[in-house]
Design a protein around this motif. Structure first.
Motif, PDB file in Angstrom:
ATOM      1  N   ALA A  20       0.838  -1.200   0.000  1.00 57.19           N
ATOM      2  CA  ALA A  20       0.000   0.000   0.000  1.00 57.19           C
ATOM      3  C   ALA A  20       0.871   1.248   0.000  1.00 57.19           C
ATOM      4  N   LEU A  21       1.935   1.223   0.773  1.00 51.95           N
ATOM      5  CA  LEU A  21       2.855   2.354   0.809  1.00 51.95           C
ATOM      6  C   LEU A  21       3.457   2.611  -0.564  1.00 51.95           C
ATOM      7  N   GLN A  22       3.903   1.552  -1.231  1.00 50.53           N
ATOM      8  CA  GLN A  22       4.505   1.712  -2.560  1.00 50.53           C
ATOM      9  C   GLN A  22       3.528   2.374  -3.531  1.00 50.53           C
ATOM     10  N   LYS A  23       2.287   1.942  -3.513  1.00 56.05           N
ATOM     11  CA  LYS A  23       1.287   2.516  -4.423  1.00 56.05           C
ATOM     12  C   LYS A  23       0.940   3.938  -4.022  1.00 56.05           C
ATOM     13  N   ALA A  24       0.835   4.210  -2.731  1.00 58.21           N
ATOM     14  CA  ALA A  24       0.546   5.561  -2.261  1.00 58.21           C
ATOM     15  C   ALA A  24       1.677   6.525  -2.622  1.00 58.21           C
ATOM     16  N   VAL A  25       2.913   6.063  -2.520  1.00 56.08           N
ATOM     17  CA  VAL A  25       4.064   6.886  -2.892  1.00 56.08           C
ATOM     18  C   VAL A  25       3.996   7.257  -4.369  1.00 56.08           C
ATOM     19  N   THR A  26       3.682   6.295  -5.209  1.00 50.61           N
ATOM     20  CA  THR A  26       3.570   6.549  -6.650  1.00 50.61           C
ATOM     21  C   THR A  26       2.492   7.589  -6.946  1.00 50.61           C
ATOM     22  N   ILE A  27       1.342   7.440  -6.325  1.00 46.79           N
ATOM     23  CA  ILE A  27       0.241   8.390  -6.549  1.00 46.79           C
ATOM     24  C   ILE A  27       0.615   9.766  -6.012  1.00 46.79           C
ATOM     25  N   ALA A  28       1.188   9.830  -4.813  1.00 46.42           N
ATOM     26  CA  ALA A  28       1.571  11.110  -4.210  1.00 46.42           C
ATOM     27  C   ALA A  28       2.601  11.826  -5.072  1.00 46.42           C
ATOM     28  N   LYS A  98     -12.430   7.614   9.721  1.00 48.95           N
ATOM     29  CA  LYS A  98     -13.126   8.849  10.068  1.00 48.95           C
ATOM     30  C   LYS A  98     -12.217   9.938  10.628  1.00 48.95           C
ATOM     31  N   ASP A  99     -11.521   9.655  11.722  1.00 51.14           N
ATOM     32  CA  ASP A  99     -10.801  10.692  12.452  1.00 51.14           C
ATOM     33  C   ASP A  99      -9.595  11.254  11.687  1.00 51.14           C
ATOM     34  N   LEU A 100      -8.725  10.384  11.215  1.00 54.72           N
ATOM     35  CA  LEU A 100      -7.533  10.851  10.493  1.00 54.72           C
ATOM     36  C   LEU A 100      -7.879  11.566   9.185  1.00 54.72           C
ATOM     37  N   PRO A 101      -8.837  11.069   8.394  1.00 53.38           N
ATOM     38  CA  PRO A 101      -9.194  11.803   7.174  1.00 53.38           C
ATOM     39  C   PRO A 101      -9.703  13.216   7.463  1.00 53.38           C
ATOM     40  N   LYS A 102     -10.462  13.361   8.532  1.00 52.24           N
ATOM     41  CA  LYS A 102     -10.959  14.691   8.896  1.00 52.24           C
ATOM     42  C   LYS A 102      -9.804  15.584   9.353  1.00 52.24           C
ATOM     43  N   LYS A 103      -8.935  15.043  10.177  1.00 51.46           N
ATOM     44  CA  LYS A 103      -7.799  15.795  10.730  1.00 51.46           C
ATOM     45  C   LYS A 103      -6.867  16.313   9.637  1.00 51.46           C
ATOM     46  N   HIS A 104      -6.641  15.504   8.578  1.00 52.23           N
ATOM     47  CA  HIS A 104      -5.666  15.852   7.539  1.00 52.23           C
ATOM     48  C   HIS A 104      -6.307  16.236   6.203  1.00 52.23           C
ATOM     49  N   ASN A 105      -7.623  16.394   6.179  1.00 49.94           N
ATOM     50  CA  ASN A 105      -8.331  16.749   4.941  1.00 49.94           C
ATOM     51  C   ASN A 105      -7.985  15.770   3.813  1.00 49.94           C
ATOM     52  N   ILE A 106      -8.122  14.498   4.081  1.00 50.10           N
ATOM     53  CA  ILE A 106      -7.717  13.424   3.172  1.00 50.10           C
ATOM     54  C   ILE A 106      -8.737  13.250   2.046  1.00 50.10           C
ATOM     55  N   ASP A 107      -8.236  13.063   0.820  1.00 44.06           N
ATOM     56  CA  ASP A 107      -9.135  12.766  -0.296  1.00 44.06           C
ATOM     57  C   ASP A 107      -8.883  11.387  -0.907  1.00 44.06           C
ATOM     58  N   LEU A 108      -7.882  10.646  -0.387  1.00 44.46           N
ATOM     59  CA  LEU A 108      -7.655   9.257  -0.782  1.00 44.46           C
ATOM     60  C   LEU A 108      -7.035   8.509   0.391  1.00 44.46           C
ATOM     61  N   ILE A 109      -7.631   7.371   0.724  1.00 45.94           N
ATOM     62  CA  ILE A 109      -7.071   6.476   1.744  1.00 45.94           C
ATOM     63  C   ILE A 109      -6.563   5.235   1.020  1.00 45.94           C
ATOM     64  N   VAL A 110      -5.323   4.844   1.310  1.00 43.36           N
ATOM     65  CA  VAL A 110      -4.739   3.634   0.733  1.00 43.36           C
ATOM     66  C   VAL A 110      -4.393   2.704   1.889  1.00 43.36           C
ATOM     67  N   MET A 140      -8.510   3.068  -1.706  1.00 41.65           N
ATOM     68  CA  MET A 140      -7.844   2.046  -2.518  1.00 41.65           C
ATOM     69  C   MET A 140      -7.374   0.936  -1.589  1.00 41.65           C
ATOM     70  N   ILE A 141      -7.862  -0.269  -1.844  1.00 43.74           N
ATOM     71  CA  ILE A 141      -7.426  -1.441  -1.080  1.00 43.74           C
ATOM     72  C   ILE A 141      -6.400  -2.175  -1.930  1.00 43.74           C
ATOM     73  N   VAL A 142      -5.224  -2.351  -1.388  1.00 43.99           N
ATOM     74  CA  VAL A 142      -4.115  -2.957  -2.123  1.00 43.99           C
ATOM     75  C   VAL A 142      -4.006  -4.429  -1.742  1.00 43.99           C
ATOM     76  N   ARG A 143      -4.041  -5.275  -2.750  1.00 46.13           N
ATOM     77  CA  ARG A 143      -3.943  -6.727  -2.531  1.00 46.13           C
ATOM     78  C   ARG A 143      -2.659  -7.322  -3.103  1.00 46.13           C
ATOM     79  N   THR A 144      -2.000  -6.597  -3.981  1.00 44.80           N
ATOM     80  CA  THR A 144      -0.806  -7.130  -4.637  1.00 44.80           C
ATOM     81  C   THR A 144       0.308  -6.100  -4.619  1.00 44.80           C
ATOM     82  N   GLU A 145       1.483  -6.566  -4.927  1.00 46.13           N
ATOM     83  CA  GLU A 145       2.621  -5.671  -4.974  1.00 46.13           C
ATOM     84  C   GLU A 145       2.783  -5.047  -6.362  1.00 46.13           C
ATOM     85  N   GLU A 146       2.037  -5.542  -7.332  1.00 43.79           N
ATOM     86  CA  GLU A 146       2.176  -5.037  -8.698  1.00 43.79           C
ATOM     87  C   GLU A 146       1.744  -3.591  -8.820  1.00 43.79           C
ATOM     88  N   ALA A 147       2.391  -2.882  -9.711  1.00 46.29           N
ATOM     89  CA  ALA A 147       2.090  -1.464  -9.930  1.00 46.29           C
ATOM     90  C   ALA A 147       0.712  -1.290 -10.520  1.00 46.29           C
TER      91      ALA A 147
END
Length: 147
Positions: A20-28, A98-110, A140-147
């Motif tokens: 999930a981190l790898q995919k989030a890094v790519t998107i960020a 709920k709490d973290l998305p509100k705190k950081h104004n999140i528009d994508l959770i991975v 985004m729910i990550v199930r694989t390591e593939e890009a």
């Protein structure tokens, strides 16, 4: 396709969280977004556990700090310019959806799809399932390591 500004990635040290981190890094990186690395220390069972092990809280906090530091260094080395770490106490389901998305104004959770066994999933549900159900932003729910 949407451009995200604030991306939350839930990390717990599991292989799925690494993916999930790898995919989030790519998107960020592609969206020039802020990446929020979140680790939730689940304190719901602390009173029972601390009756047998009084060091559990300190060890949990040390693990969380080391984990966030490692992942922050990886994200920055990959080219993400704005990385924030956040360690919180409580229920992972509520904090991540709920709490973290509100705190950081999140528009994508991975987050990674974790491997709870069938009985646990039936009785309490997985964190990722709860996030999908309750989050008010894209997930985004990550199930694989593939890009």
């Amino acid at each position: 396709m949407s451009t995200y500004k604030n991306i939350l990635v839930a990390v717990d040290g599991s292989q799925e969280a690494e993916w999930a981190l790898q995919k989030a890094v790519t998107i960020a990186k592609n969206d020039n977004a802020t990446l929020v690395l979140a680790h939730v220390i689940d304190t719901r069972n602390y009173p029972t556990i601390e009756a047998y092990d009084t060091t559990i809280r300190d060890r949990s906090e040390t693990f969380a700090n080391d984990l966030i530091k490692k992942y922050k260094e990886q994200a920055e080395a990959a080219g993400v310019t704005n990385v924030v770490g956040d360690i919180v106490l409580g229920s992972p389901k509520g904090q991540i959806s709920k709490d973290l998305p509100k705190k950081h104004n999140i528009d994508l959770i991975v987050c990674g799809a974790t491997g709870l066994n069938v009985v646990e999933r039936f009785l309490i549900g997985s964190v990722s399932e709860s996030v999908v159900r309750h989050a008010r932003c894209d997930v985004m729910i990550v199930r694989t390591e593939e890009a």
